[in-house]
Design a protein around this motif. Structure first.
Motif, short mmCIF file in Angstrom:
data_model
loop_
_atom_site.label_atom_id
_atom_site.label_comp_id
_atom_site.label_asym_id
_atom_site.label_seq_id
_atom_site.Cartn_x
_atom_site.Cartn_y
_atom_site.Cartn_z
N SER A 181 0.85 -1.20 0.00
CA SER A 181 0.00 0.00 0.00
C SER A 181 0.88 1.25 0.00
N SER A 182 0.27 2.38 -0.35
CA SER A 182 1.03 3.63 -0.38
C SER A 182 1.59 3.98 0.99
N GLN A 183 0.83 3.67 2.03
CA GLN A 183 1.30 3.96 3.38
C GLN A 183 2.56 3.17 3.71
N GLN A 184 2.61 1.93 3.22
CA GLN A 184 3.77 1.07 3.49
C GLN A 184 5.01 1.53 2.75
N PHE A 185 4.88 1.81 1.42
CA PHE A 185 6.09 2.11 0.67
C PHE A 185 6.56 3.57 0.83
N LEU A 186 5.69 4.43 1.34
CA LEU A 186 6.11 5.81 1.60
C LEU A 186 6.65 5.99 3.02
N GLU A 187 6.54 4.95 3.81
CA GLU A 187 6.92 5.03 5.22
C GLU A 187 8.40 5.35 5.42
N GLU A 188 9.26 4.79 4.57
CA GLU A 188 10.69 4.94 4.75
C GLU A 188 11.29 6.10 3.95
N VAL A 189 10.48 6.83 3.21
CA VAL A 189 11.00 7.95 2.41
C VAL A 189 11.51 9.06 3.33
N GLU A 190 12.73 9.50 3.09
CA GLU A 190 13.34 10.55 3.92
C GLU A 190 12.92 11.91 3.38
N TRP A 191 11.70 12.32 3.73
CA TRP A 191 11.16 13.57 3.20
C TRP A 191 12.00 14.77 3.61
N SER A 192 12.52 14.75 4.83
CA SER A 192 13.33 15.88 5.28
C SER A 192 14.60 16.04 4.44
N THR A 193 15.16 14.92 4.00
CA THR A 193 16.35 14.97 3.14
C THR A 193 16.03 15.60 1.80
N LEU A 194 14.90 15.22 1.21
CA LEU A 194 14.50 15.78 -0.08
C LEU A 194 14.27 17.29 0.03
N VAL A 195 13.61 17.70 1.10
CA VAL A 195 13.34 19.14 1.29
C VAL A 195 14.64 19.90 1.53
N PHE A 196 15.57 19.30 2.29
CA PHE A 196 16.86 19.95 2.53
C PHE A 196 17.59 20.20 1.21
N PHE A 197 17.59 19.20 0.33
CA PHE A 197 18.26 19.38 -0.96
C PHE A 197 17.61 20.48 -1.79
N MET A 198 16.31 20.54 -1.76
CA MET A 198 15.62 21.60 -2.50
C MET A 198 16.07 22.97 -2.01
N GLY A 199 16.09 23.15 -0.69
CA GLY A 199 16.55 24.42 -0.15
C GLY A 199 17.99 24.72 -0.48
N LEU A 200 18.85 23.70 -0.41
CA LEU A 200 20.26 23.88 -0.70
C LEU A 200 20.48 24.25 -2.17
N PHE A 201 19.72 23.61 -3.07
CA PHE A 201 19.84 23.94 -4.49
C PHE A 201 19.47 25.40 -4.76
N VAL A 202 18.43 25.87 -4.09
CA VAL A 202 18.02 27.27 -4.28
C VAL A 202 19.09 28.21 -3.73
N LEU A 203 19.67 27.87 -2.58
CA LEU A 203 20.74 28.68 -2.00
C LEU A 203 21.92 28.81 -2.97
N VAL A 204 22.37 27.67 -3.48
CA VAL A 204 23.50 27.69 -4.41
C VAL A 204 23.10 28.37 -5.71
N GLY A 205 21.84 28.18 -6.11
CA GLY A 205 21.36 28.84 -7.32
C GLY A 205 21.46 30.35 -7.23
N GLY A 206 21.27 30.89 -6.01
CA GLY A 206 21.44 32.33 -5.82
C GLY A 206 22.86 32.78 -6.09
N LEU A 207 23.84 31.96 -5.66
CA LEU A 207 25.25 32.28 -5.94
C LEU A 207 25.54 32.18 -7.43
N VAL A 208 24.91 31.20 -8.07
CA VAL A 208 25.12 31.02 -9.51
C VAL A 208 24.52 32.20 -10.28
#
Length: 432
Positions: A270-297
């Motif tokens: 089920s969706s609840q089972q396979f989404l249980e282990e997804v590291e959502w905080s890691t994905l969000v951190f990368f999004m923020g980091l990409f935007v930060l570096v994008g500002g320097l670029v």
């Protein structure tokens, strides 16, 4: 430097200080920094989410998401428990022997998967085996992250920056394997020796846990053999598709998402089972980091740094290769190596095109790849695999701080990059 560029640097440094000191959670720091970039007008919706050079690297985000789902489903079959018991029994509970085994597995997998996928697969096994043996989890996870960045350097698909370099420079899977695999083998061997010294205080045996472990039957850990077989077939197909990236012309992110979708279907979870282990905080951190570096670029900060480094060497291509190797390791330590490489690639391309000797010009690509990939070990946020490992450790109740990772990673980076330089000099300049 313009006022906007100075402001972008200030916001980036402020966010990085909070990430490094851990005064606030790294996700909070990255998102707050990205928000300040937007409020200051340094980035907008297009540059943050859609622009290829300055936006979120969605290929990385969806590669991570797809592989996290695959790992989540595999975990339900009992495969990781099986592997944990098997590895611990083969190591006979000896901490250093176990570390060598896990490091070698990581080193072998990283070139043919990517370094993030490798740590996603091996980290759950590591957590389980360390708990079985009463060993600290952090040293083993850190060693695996460092190994994944070293091993992933060997091929086109082993480390995301290599995909960017290979696409721009027209370099194939075999080109990377032929040029970088020899030095990677040496560096993995050196790292294995370093592990004995780096983690000497934690490699202590616990006899009671070892005796209990040897009585276990790893086959009993498999909860659903039929489901496991189906999932392993899908995983094998995903690995083959990764390896044949240049043949199928499918981005690794598409391969990962297709593999995740097929595995969901064949497993019936089920969706609840396979989404249980997804590291959502890691994905969000990368999004923020990409935007930060994008500002320097976007404000030209990274481009100016790169141009200054390259122009300082003039027509001296050995000096240029040296600057790329060490400079990429240093700069890549403070910004994720994926956006850093994406920014620097056009600059390196211009220098390579101007080289009178094509072979020496091509050597710049290899120096660039070595510096960016090996520099990914320098800090806890320098490479995607590092961030994933920190998140997995936190989820399992053993937090690895920014500085705990960095104190090991910085030493490994200095040693491996220093050893890579004579390889570049000998192969492409002295003997080439």
């Amino acid at each position: 430097m313009t006022l906007t560029a100075v402001l972008a640097v200030g916001i980036f440094v402020l966010a990085y200080v909070f990430i490094a000191t851990e005064k606030v959670h790294r996700v909070t720091a990255a998102l707050a920094g990205a928000g300040l970039m937007a409020l200051a007008g340094i980035v907008d919706a297009h540059s943050a989410f859609f622009a290829e050079e300055t936006g979120v690297e969605w290929n990385v985000i969806f590669l991570l998401l797809g592989m996290m789902i695959i790992v989540s489903i595999l975990k339900q079959t009992g495969l990781f428990q099986y592997l944990a018991i098997w590895a611990a029994k083969r190591a006979r509970g000896r901490p250093y022997r176990l570390m060598v085994m896990l490091v070698l597995i990581t080193a072998v997998l990283s070139p043919f998967l990517d370094n993030v996928t490798t740590v996603l697969l091996i980290a759950p096994v590591t957590v389980l085996v360390c708990r079985r043996l009463g060993l600290p989890i952090a040293p083993y996870l850190i060693a695996e992250a460092l190994t994944s960045n070293i091993g992933g350097t060997a091929t086109l698909i082993g480390d995301p920056p290599n995909i960017i370099i290979g696409t721009r420079a027209g370099l194939s899977f075999n080109d990377f394997l032929f040029n970088l695999a020899p030095i990677v083998v040496v560096l993995v061997g050196v790292f294995l020796l370093m592990c004995r010294w780096l983690f000497r205080d934690t490699l202590r045996r616990t006899p009671q846990h070892t005796e209990d472990l040897m009585d276990l039957d790893e086959r009993e850990a498999i909860t659903d053999p039929k489901m496991l077989v189906r999932c392993l077939v899908v995983l094998f197909a995903v690995v083959v598709a990764f390896a044949l990236h240049s043949v199928f012309h499918l981005e690794p992110s598409i391969v990962a998402l297709l593999g995740a979708g097929v595995m969901v279907l064949v497993s019936g979870t089920s969706s609840q089972q396979f989404l249980e282990e997804v590291e959502w905080s890691t994905l969000v951190f990368f999004m923020g980091l990409f935007v930060l570096v994008g500002g320097l670029v976007r404000t030209g900060v990274i481009e100016r740094l790169g141009e200054a480094a390259i122009s300082a060497v003039g027509g001296e291509y050995l000096l240029a290769a040296t600057a790329l190797l060490f400079g990429s390791a240093v700069l890549g330590a403070f910004v994720d190596n994926i956006p850093y490489v994406a920014t620097m690639v056009p600059i390196v391309q211009g220098v390579v095109d101007a080289a009178p000797n094509p072979e020496q010009g091509k050597a710049l690509w290899w120096a660039f790849a070595l510096g960016a990939d090996l520099g990914g070990n320098a800090t806890a946020v320098a490479a995607s695999a590092n961030v994933v490992v920190l998140s997995i450790a936190a989820r399992n109740g053993e937090r690895i701080s920014f500085w705990e990772f960095t104190k090991y990673g910085a030493i490994v980076t200095v040693v491996t990059v220093t050893l890579a330089w004579p390889y570049v000099w000998l192969r492409y300049f002295a003997l080439g």
